[in-house]
Write an enzyme that holds these catalytic residues in place. Structure first.
Site, PDB file in Angstrom:
ATOM      1  N   LYS A  45       0.795  -1.407   0.015  1.00  0.00           N
ATOM      2  CA  LYS A  45      -0.097   0.029   0.090  1.00  0.00           C
ATOM      3  C   LYS A  45       0.779   1.383  -0.138  1.00  0.00           C
ATOM      4  O   LYS A  45       2.066   1.148   0.155  1.00  0.00           O
ATOM      5  CB  LYS A  45      -1.012  -0.113   1.116  1.00  0.00           C
ATOM      6  CG  LYS A  45      -2.248  -1.143   0.856  1.00  0.00           C
ATOM      7  CD  LYS A  45      -3.318  -0.832   1.904  1.00  0.00           C
ATOM      8  CE  LYS A  45      -4.347  -1.778   1.367  1.00  0.00           C
ATOM      9  NZ  LYS A  45      -5.468  -1.891   2.409  1.00  0.00           N
ATOM     10  N   ARG A  58      -4.292  -9.783   4.450  1.00  0.00           N
ATOM     11  CA  ARG A  58      -4.763 -10.011   3.050  1.00  0.00           C
ATOM     12  C   ARG A  58      -3.464  -9.539   2.352  1.00  0.00           C
ATOM     13  O   ARG A  58      -2.995  -8.513   2.424  1.00  0.00           O
ATOM     14  CB  ARG A  58      -5.745  -8.903   2.791  1.00  0.00           C
ATOM     15  CG  ARG A  58      -6.323  -9.055   1.349  1.00  0.00           C
ATOM     16  CD  ARG A  58      -7.528  -8.034   1.390  1.00  0.00           C
ATOM     17  NE  ARG A  58      -8.278  -8.374   0.038  1.00  0.00           N
ATOM     18  CZ  ARG A  58      -7.851  -7.620  -0.924  1.00  0.00           C
ATOM     19  NH1 ARG A  58      -7.081  -6.393  -0.973  1.00  0.00           N
ATOM     20  NH2 ARG A  58      -8.465  -7.548  -2.078  1.00  0.00           N
TER      21      ARG A  58
END
Length: 397
Positions: free
Chosen positions: A344, A378
């Protein structure tokens, strides 16, 4: 004589330490609650209640921190920090049940928070699979069947490539394969139901017969969830926390499958436009608690819910770091915690790296998440994170 420091993470470890010393079982029962220390924040309590709470906790050897304005009488309501052992809280609850000003109701809230914070194992049925969360960390492998996802947009857009990648994720150690057909990256626009179905259903139909791990469908849309479940999915990952499509909760309730409820501030198109919070962890916790309530009202079992604080979904770099530091705070909800830091942008901002180069940042942030209470990660890079997490699990679990 020598003194040694011992780090104790739960009551089970305290009991093990005392049994190793040969402590009498009756003594162990009395003392085990004295070795675990918890700090809880109570919000919006009246000044008289805060004063009573402080005096009662002090009498037990604990502490309650309140605003100086509570002592001087300059404020009518306040927040406070309670500090004490499990044993002290247990005795406090008995005292509060006999007190006025709503302190009897507060006692039940403290008990629930205390019980939930100590909960560390969940078994959740996902179709023909069972998720034994807490025994070890589970990895959710990411399969984006989209042309525009932030990290791998377009790489697995063709069904054959998507299927091949899912099988590779499973070989690398993924415990769940999360399949999505709509990008939820910052500034992403929505896709139609028909387009999302076209992307994911053919792949799920094939993988449902070939995978030995459960399939999660990453969608905000009830129709997509329903058809994905019929095609072979056994879990739903809703980034909107049931807020986007009012029919979603009915679908999940009907099939009685696990549901991931995520916090997101705004919508993908707007969520990163100057997100602000007055009290980050409290606001996210309140949001997730309301998501769980929405699920319960629809007939979804609380035991089937999993929470996700939503790293990167309406959060700044500082917000994401604070969530990872304070992940334990979400344990008051008593549900397994899913965390997704994989590749991210906050990692890219810190390390000045493009999405494909963020593996070390992903591994380190994932390990910290596990140490602070995450049960599911995840992940894009399953093989690398799997090795790191196996080490972390061996040390802390």
């Amino acid at each position: 004589m020598k003194t040694r420091l011992r780090q104790i993470k739960d009551e089970k470890e305290i009991i093990q330490q005392m049994r190793a010393l040969g402590v009498d079982e009756a003594g162990i029962k009395i003392m085990s609650g004295k070795g675990l220390f918890y700090v809880f924040k109570v919000e919006e309590i009246t000044a008289p209640s805060a004063n009573v709470l402080k005096q009662e906790m002090l009498s037990l050897g604990g502490e309650v921190a309140v605003s100086r304005n509570v002592i001087t009488g300059k404020t009518k309501r306040t927040a406070c920090l309670m500090m004490g052992t499990v044993s002290q809280y247990t005795k406090l609850l008995q005292k509060l049940k006999q007190q006025p000003w709503g302190l009897d109701k507060l006692a039940w809230g403290i008990k629930e928070a205390l019980d939930n914070s100590q909960h560390s194992r969940w078994k959740i049925k996902a179709g023909r699979f069972t998720l034994d969360l807490g025994k070890r960390t589970y990895l959710m492998g990411i399969l984006n069947i989209t042309p525009d996802s932030f990290s791998d947009g377009g790489r697995f857009y063709h069904p054959a490539r998507a299927i091949e990648h899912a099988l590779r994720l499973e070989r690398d150690g993924a415990d769940i394969i999360d399949i999505g057909g709509e990008s939820t990256r910052p500034e992403a626009g929505p896709v139609t139901v028909e387009e999302e179905l076209k992307r994911v259903i053919p792949v799920i139909k094939i993988l449902g017969k070939r995978l030995r791990t459960p399939i999660s469908v990453d969608t905000r849309k009830a129709r997509v969830a329903r058809e994905a479940i019929e095609a072979g999915a056994s879990m739903v990952n809703d980034v909107s926390g049931l807020r986007h499509d009012p029919e979603m909760k009915k679908v999940v309730a009907h099939y009685r499958l696990p549901l991931v409820l995520m916090h997101m501030k705004g919508a993908p198109r707007t969520m990163q436009r100057n997100p602000r919070y007055k009290s980050l962890i409290s606001e996210i916790t309140d949001y997730l608690e309301k998501c769980i309530e929405l699920a319960l009202e629809a007939g979804i079992s609380r035991e089937n819910t999993i929470i996700d604080p939503g790293i990167g979904f309406g959060k700044t770099l500082e917000h994401n770091l604070a969530i990872l530091r304070n992940l334990q705070g979400f344990k008051v909800l008593g549900r397994p915690i899913l965390v997704g830091t994989s590749r991210k942008s906050f990692i890219g901002k810190l390390l000045n790296l493009d999405a494909g180069e963020r593996i070390y940042g992903t591994v380190s942030s994932s390990c910290l998440a596990v140490m602070n209470g995450a049960n599911i990660l995840r992940i894009h890079d399953v093989k690398e994170v799997k090795q790191a997490v196996r080490m972390i699990d061996a040390i802390i679990k």
